[in-house]
Scaffold this motif. Sequence first.
Motif: not given
Lengths: 138, 138, 138, 138
Positions: C98-117
Motif C-alpha cells: 500500500v502506497d500512502v500519498l499526500r495530495l499536495g498542489e505539486d501532485g501526489p507525494e509518497r509519505v509512507a509505505l505499508f506491506t501486509g500479509t
Amino acid sequence: MSDPFMETLGLKVLSLGPGEAVVEGRVEKAHLNLHGTGHGGFLYALADSAFALASNSRGPAVALSTRMDYFRPVRAGERVRAVAQEVFLSRRTATYRVDVLRLGEDGPERVALFTGTVYRLEVKDVPTGARDSAQGEA
Amino acid sequence: MSDPFMETLGLKVLSLGPGEAVVEGRVEKAHLNLHGTGHGGFLYALADSAFALASNSRGPAVALSTRMDYFRPVRAGERVRAVAQEVFLSRRTATYRVDVLRLGEDGPERVALFTGTVYRLEVKDVPTGARDSAQGEA
Amino acid sequence: MSDPFMETLGLKVLSLGPGEAVVEGRVEKAHLNLHGTGHGGFLYALADSAFALASNSRGPAVALSTRMDYFRPVRAGERVRAVAQEVFLSRRTATYRVDVLRLGEDGPERVALFTGTVYRLEVKDVPTGARDSAQGEA
Amino acid sequence: MSDPFMETLGLKVLSLGPGEAVVEGRVEKAHLNLHGTGHGGFLYALADSAFALASNSRGPAVALSTRMDYFRPVRAGERVRAVAQEVFLSRRTATYRVDVLRLGEDGPERVALFTGTVYRLEVKDVPTGARDSAQGEA
C-alpha cells in the motif's frame, strides 16, 4: 538437527525444546560485507535458523513473514548466538521472537532483534503446555 | 500526556517512564471493522501511542519503521492495553517492543505484538541507566 | 463499503476491485500527535483500510502481519490517499503493498509505505486472472 | 563489487546504478534447509545483498530494519534473482524494495518480497535525479 545451510555457515544448535531453540556461530572472514563487518544476511541466517528450529518443533511449518532490526555491527572472530522464543501459537500460525547476541568479554550484548511468523502445515491442536507469555504479564 | 488522536480514540496513559509507557483503551462500536471485530488500525493506534510516548521520553523522536503481528480478534466492549518497553537505545535510533493485551476476566491475554524503530532528532548521549536488556540474558 | 472505524476517521473508498483498493481521507486536528503532525496511527489506519478492502475482495481474510515505513510528516488539512495492490495471492495467504500519498498542489507525494500479509479464511482456488506481478518483470 | 559473504554464497552482481541493483545466484545443495528447499536465510542474503549495493550506491549506509515475505519455496538447481529499487531517499534515511524472483522456464516468478530501510552515515543532499516513484503515480 542442523541443515545444509547451517553447516555451510558453521552454525550449531545449542539447545532445542518445544517452541524454543538456541543457535550459535562465529563470524568468519567469509561472512563479512563491504564495510568489513558481519554481513546482515549472515546475522539473519543465524536468527532464521533458530526461528526455523523453534517453529518446526511444533510440527512442520513454513516462514511467512519476518522482521530484522539491526543494532550493532559484529566483527570477524566474534561469537554470536540466537535465542528463539515462542510469542504466540495457534492451530494455523505461530510467532517467534529471536534475540541475536554478541558474546563478548563483558557478557552477552544484543546486536539485533528478529521477529517471525510461520504457517503451520498440519492443523494441530495447541499443546496444553504451549507458552502464552502474556498470561500473568502486565 | 495524551495527544489529539489518542483523545479521539479514548486512549489513556496509565504509566510513563524513561523508555517505557502503558496505554489503555476500550473497543467501542466506532472502532470495529467489516467483520464486526476491533479494527486492525485501532489496535495499531493503541500500540503506536505507547511506542510514541516511550520513545519521546528519551527526547524528540520520529517513527521510521514498525511491524504489527495480529494474533486474536478483540470485541466491542473489551478493554485493551499496550505495554511498550525499550529493546535498544543509541544516540541516533531506538527500538521498542509493545505487547498488546486484552484484559479479560481470566487475566490479560496477548492479542498482538508491535515492534517499532525511531530516529532521534537530537543527538544525545545514551543515559547511563538506559536499559539494554541483553545484559545478563541468555 | 466503509466500516465503522473508517467512518470514525472520515475515510472514504474511492475505488475497489479484485485485489486492489483506493481509500482517501483528510488530516483533521483530531488526528494529530504531540508533534502537531498527523499521528502515525492515523496514517496506518488509512493504509490498513485499503489493505483490508483489497484482501477481502478475494474472500474473507484476516491480517497476520504488517509493516509501515514512515517517510514524511503530514499536516492538518492535507488530503491523503492509500493505494493497495496485490503482490501475491495463494489459496491460504496473500500479500499487499500500500502506497500512502499526500495530495499536495505539486501532485501526489509518497509519505509512507505499508506491506501486509493476510490469512484467507476459506480455502479457495486462485482466480485465473489473479495478478502475479512478477510475470514478465525483471 | 561483491563482498566476502556474497562470494561464499556464489552471488553475482548483474547491474548496479544509483539507488538500484540486481544480484543473481543459484540454489545449491549447500543452501538447503531441513525441508530440502532453499533456506530462508539464503533467499534473504540474496535480497539483502541487492539492498546493500543499492543503498550504498548513495554513499555509506547501514541497515536499520528489514522485512521479508516468503511466497514460494525454491529448489536446488534453480537460479534466483534479486531486483532492488529505491522507494524513498532523504538526507538521513532511505528505503528499498527488493523483488526476489525464481528464473524458471516459464519466465521469472516472484518467490519473496523484501523491504529495507537504511541509516545514511554521511549527511548528504539528495541528488536531484533521485527517484521518488510516487511522483505522477496514483
